[in-house]
Enzyme design. Structure first.
Site, PDB file in Angstrom:
ATOM      1  N   GLY A  41       0.794  -1.234   0.000  1.00  0.00           N
ATOM      2  CA  GLY A  41       0.000   0.000   0.000  1.00  0.00           C
ATOM      3  C   GLY A  41       0.822   1.277   0.000  1.00  0.00           C
ATOM      4  CG  ASP A 173     -26.809  21.936   7.438  1.00  0.00           C
ATOM      5  OD1 ASP A 173     -26.341  23.000   6.989  1.00  0.00           O
ATOM      6  OD2 ASP A 173     -26.263  20.834   7.238  1.00  0.00           O
ATOM      7  CE  LYS A 196     -27.320  18.001   8.292  1.00  0.00           C
ATOM      8  NZ  LYS A 196     -26.302  17.965   7.228  1.00  0.00           N
ATOM      9  NE  ARG A 198     -24.351  14.559   9.634  1.00  0.00           N
ATOM     10  CZ  ARG A 198     -24.490  13.909   8.469  1.00  0.00           C
ATOM     11  NH1 ARG A 198     -24.551  12.604   8.443  1.00  0.00           N
ATOM     12  NH2 ARG A 198     -24.555  14.605   7.352  1.00  0.00           N
ATOM     13  CB  SER A 232     -27.574  16.316   4.211  1.00  0.00           C
ATOM     14  OG  SER A 232     -26.700  15.921   5.230  1.00  0.00           O
TER      15      SER A 232
HETATM   16  C1  R5P Z   1     -22.759  18.889   7.076  1.00  0.00           C
HETATM   17  O1  R5P Z   1     -22.829  19.742   7.936  1.00  0.00           O
HETATM   18  C2  R5P Z   1     -22.287  19.155   5.680  1.00  0.00           C
HETATM   19  O2  R5P Z   1     -22.423  20.480   5.310  1.00  0.00           O
HETATM   20  C3  R5P Z   1     -23.022  18.260   4.699  1.00  0.00           C
HETATM   21  O3  R5P Z   1     -24.410  18.562   4.776  1.00  0.00           O
HETATM   22  C4  R5P Z   1     -22.829  16.822   5.030  1.00  0.00           C
HETATM   23  O4  R5P Z   1     -21.489  16.581   5.336  1.00  0.00           O
HETATM   24  C5  R5P Z   1     -23.255  15.952   3.888  1.00  0.00           C
HETATM   25  O5  R5P Z   1     -23.027  14.635   4.260  1.00  0.00           O
HETATM   26  P1  R5P Z   1     -24.052  13.510   3.853  1.00  0.00           P
HETATM   27  O6  R5P Z   1     -24.174  13.551   2.372  1.00  0.00           O
HETATM   28  O7  R5P Z   1     -23.414  12.231   4.356  1.00  0.00           O
HETATM   29  O8  R5P Z   1     -25.351  13.800   4.568  1.00  0.00           O
END
Ligand code: R5P
Length: 303
Positions: A41, A173, A196, A198, A232
């Protein structure tokens, strides 16, 4: 004394197309790298041209997957070229580890801070990035001369060429609100910022916004800095469909599209994905060029 030769652009393999285009635009010599990967690698890198005598060097290397491999190759190039000149600029169009910019859960390592230390100690005097995830992460890269270039105007120009029904720019978000606001300003359209959440342990995303007014029949463009797993965008698109939006588009700077994201996004009813060329876009994804924006910053001698 021998005359200095101006600028060379070194390309480490992850952003060869962008490096070539930037070199052409700033009138620099492009030096590509031959990379051999051993069975264990390790990468063995060999420069495709002489680097001695250049006044200034620019390294172009995005840190998309394989992130650690691309990062190590960037560090090798920066370290090697800093033996020839101290005027070294690292152009890192996509900054891997940018999202780990705080200790969100106790004990988490702030990888963005480590990344900044590595780039600087390898010899990067300046860093140029494109739509860094957060201001906090940008500060962690830590050089006094870090420039954040934006792909948002180029993305907006792409949508100018599409007939849209009373478009709305949507940030999935609050963290992305300023980026989406800039896009809305460029487009001259309305802005909608969703809420949003998470789960910090599982990564699962949910939209907390319950209802929004006056979006029925309107086309929506979801804007984000990156699409990784697509979670997201999928949740935002499902929400917008429920609110009666017309067509849904997804625009981002960095299209990582990991883990089957593209099909998940299509299944959620998104008709088109548009990104910038900070990494290879993959089939079925439209891409806008940010080399002009990067070249403009590099040509400006005062940072
Ligand atoms: C999060 O705060 C970022 O701005 C993006 O919304 C996020 O990283 C996107 O990741 P995913 O596609 O896995 O939801």
């Amino acid at each position: 004394m021998a005359q200095k030769k101006g600028t060379c652009v070194l390309s480490g393999g992850s952003s060869d197309g962008l490096a070539k285009s930037i070199a052409g635009k700033i009138g620099a010599r492009l030096i590509t790298t031959e990379v051999r990967v051993f069975a264990d690698g390790e990468s063995k890198m060999r420069l495709g041209g002489r680097t001695a005598g250049y006044e200034r060097a620019v390294i172009v290397q995005s840190l998309h997957p394989p992130v650690d491999t691309n990062l190590f190759r960037a560090l090798c190039l920066i370290s090697r070229i800093s033996e020839d000149t101290r005027d070294v600029t690292a152009v890192i169009p996509y900054v891997g580890y940018a999202r780990q910019d705080a200790e969100f859960l106790p004990g988490e390592i702030i990888s963005a801070k480590v990344l900044g230390r590595m780039l600087r100690s390898a010899g990067a005097a300046r860093i140029v990035v494109v739509d860094m995830h957060s201001e906090r992460g940008l500060a962690l890269l830590g050089t006094r001369s870090t420039t954040n270039v934006s792909a948002i105007p180029a993305l907006a120009r792409h949508f100018d060429g599409i007939r849209l029904e009373r478009p709305i720019a949507v940030s999935p978000d609050k963290g992305g609100a300023r980026r989406a606001e800039r896009f809305a300003l460029e487009m001259g359209c309305d802005l909608l910022v969703l809420e949003k959440s998470r789960d910090r342990r599982t990564g699962a995303v949910s939209i907390k916004t319950k209802k929004v007014g006056a979006v029925g029949g309107r086309d929506a463009i979801i804007i984000d800095d990156m699409i990784s797993t697509g979670g997201s965008v999928v949740k935002a698109a499902e929400f917008l469909k429920k609110q009666g939006c017309g067509r849904i588009f997804a625009a981002c700077t960095h299209a990582l599209l990991a883990d089957g994201a593209k099909s998940k996004i299509r299944r959620a009813g998104v008709s088109k994905i548009v990104c910038a060329n900070t990494m290879p876009a993959g089939r079925g994804v439209a891409s806008v060029d940010v080399s002009d924006e990067i070249a403009r910053v590099l040509k400006r001698r005062r940072w």
